[in-house]
Design a protein around this motif. Structure first.
Motif: not given
Ligand code: URA
Length: 434
Positions: A55, A59, A182
């Protein structure tokens, strides 16, 4: 590397590496990876999930897919705020001037409404002439001079998220925790603020219907923010009924102005105070919540919060007279009373249905290119827990056009559940995390 292999890996429950995530994000932005393969990947992630490391990598890959704003020319701690979205959520309109009047430097990125949820930019455009389409240079100047500025997401900011969000919107892959975390955090990190205050909504009008999911989303976003070296706080707040009483662009602006005059609805005022105290603390301007609350009450009482809104509106091209004379804001031609059909207590108000009612009136868009009517909307007179008698006001519909009004009225009545026993509404603030 082949996208086909990555889809298969995720479909089978594998963990994607940083290199693989960058390959897929950059390939999608450049157009090498087609929508159909990215759609399959989003669905594979939806079912198989992503761990914390994946994640975080997703991001950063999205944040770095475009410009990363440098706000170092703004003196002091720059604070941004983000809400996961809801109905009647006009928080930024009141909160940002309150916090800025206390000395917080508000450098905020906002969006437009889509579907049943409203957007801050549309609401602000109720002020004649107001624009969020400002250059980064002007944005920085306004934060330095006024203490706050709000701009729209530029095409250069997190372009991967822009593309992916539009794809997820039409492939039933929006409501996944890692994808939401994200998506939101990539924009916030690219927007360059030192501190970020998150308002994660829970309830019938929110993405996260269950409270435990909202807390999990808040924790996921906090972890991302901290990993990126930002000061982050999050609040989980109620979206089981609309926030405040007004739903609809100019109507919400009026309610925000009333709140800055100290006459706002209780739930909305409470949320602004809670988020405002997080902002003051993350900015290092208050040492504890009590101190922050005293400062926030002070700027409302002496009128500095309201005049901060006026300065901000003027600095972005808007007519600041409307702040002091809200009757100049766009007004609908007809106001219709919706009466309670029976005696009892309001037990539930279907939040997203009220949002759809505003959409039906023309206050929101079904498609990005739709032009909205800023004047229309709904003002709720009764909320969950209130007692009503048959024929008493439940709500008022502000409309232009008979057909839309009739459709809205039918739907609004169905959104209210009235029963013989009182149901206590849930607390506005469900928790604070840092
Ligand atoms: N808001 C966003 O910006 N992204 C999401 O995925 C959901 C809400």
């Amino acid at each position: 590397m082949r996208m086909y292999d990555l889809i298969m890996k995720k479909r089978n429950g594998g963990v994607l590496s940083e290199e693989e995530i960058r390959y897929m994000v950059n390939g999608y932005v450049s157009g090498e990876i087609p929508d159909y393969q990215m759609s399959a990947m989003m669905m594979a992630i939806f079912f198989r999930g992503m761990n914390e490391e994946e994640t975080w990598r997703l991001t950063m890959a999205m944040a770095e897919s475009g410009e990363m704003l440098d706000l170092s020319d703004i003196a002091g701690v720059k604070v941004d705020k983000h809400s996961t979205g809801g109905v009647g959520d006009k928080t930024s309109l009141a909160l940002a001037p309150m916090a800025a009047a206390c000395g917080v430097k508000i450098a905020k990125m906002s969006g437009r409404g889509l579907g049943h949820t409203g957007g801050t930019i549309d609401k602000l455009e109720s002020f004649a002439g107001f624009s969020t389409d400002i250059s980064t240079r002007q944005f920085i100047r306004n934060v330095n001079e006024v203490g706050m500025a709000i701009m729209g997401q530029t095409k250069d900011l997190a372009p991967a998220d822009k593309l992916l969000y539009a794809l997820r919107d039409v492939t039933a892959t929006v409501d996944h925790m890692s994808l939401i975390a994200s998506s939101i955090m990539s924009k916030k990190l690219a927007a360059g603020a030192d501190a970020i205050v998150l308002d994660v909504k829970t309830g019938s009008g929110a993405f996260m219907k269950k409270e435990e999911d909202a807390f999990a989303l808040a924790r996921e976003m906090l972890a991302i923010g901290k990993n990126a070296g930002r000061n982050v706080m999050a609040i989980v707040s109620d979206m089981d009924q609309p926030l405040g009483n007004a739903v609809g662009n100019a109507l919400e602006v009026r309610e925000a102005i009333e709140t800055l005059r100290g006459r706002g609805p209780e739930d909305f005022t409470q949320l602004c105070m809670e988020l405002g105290s997080c902002m003051l603390m993350t900015a290092g301007l208050a040492g504890c919540k009590e101190e922050a609350l005293a400062m926030l009450h002070g700027v409302i009482e002496d009128g500095r919060a309201l005049s901060k809104l006026a300065q901000f509106v003027k600095a972005q091209g808007g007519d600041e007279r409307m702040v002091y004379e809200p009757e100049l804001l766009p007004k609908a031609s007809t106001v219709t009373l919706v009466e309670a059909p029976c005696d009892g207590y309001v037990r539930r108000i279907l939040c997203d249905e009220v949002g759809i009612c505003s959409l039906i009136l023309g206050g929101g868009r079904s498609r990005k290119e739709d032009i909205i009517d800023l004047s229309v909307g709904i003002v709720l007179d009764k909320k969950v827990g209130d007692r009503v008698k048959k024929g008493e006001p439940l709500a008022y519909i502000h409309s232009n056009g008979e057909d839309k009004r009739t459709a809205c009225e039918e739907r609004l009545l169905k959104a209210y559940e009235i029963g013989p026993e009182r149901r206590q509404e849930g607390p506005v603030i469900r928790g604070t995390l840092k």
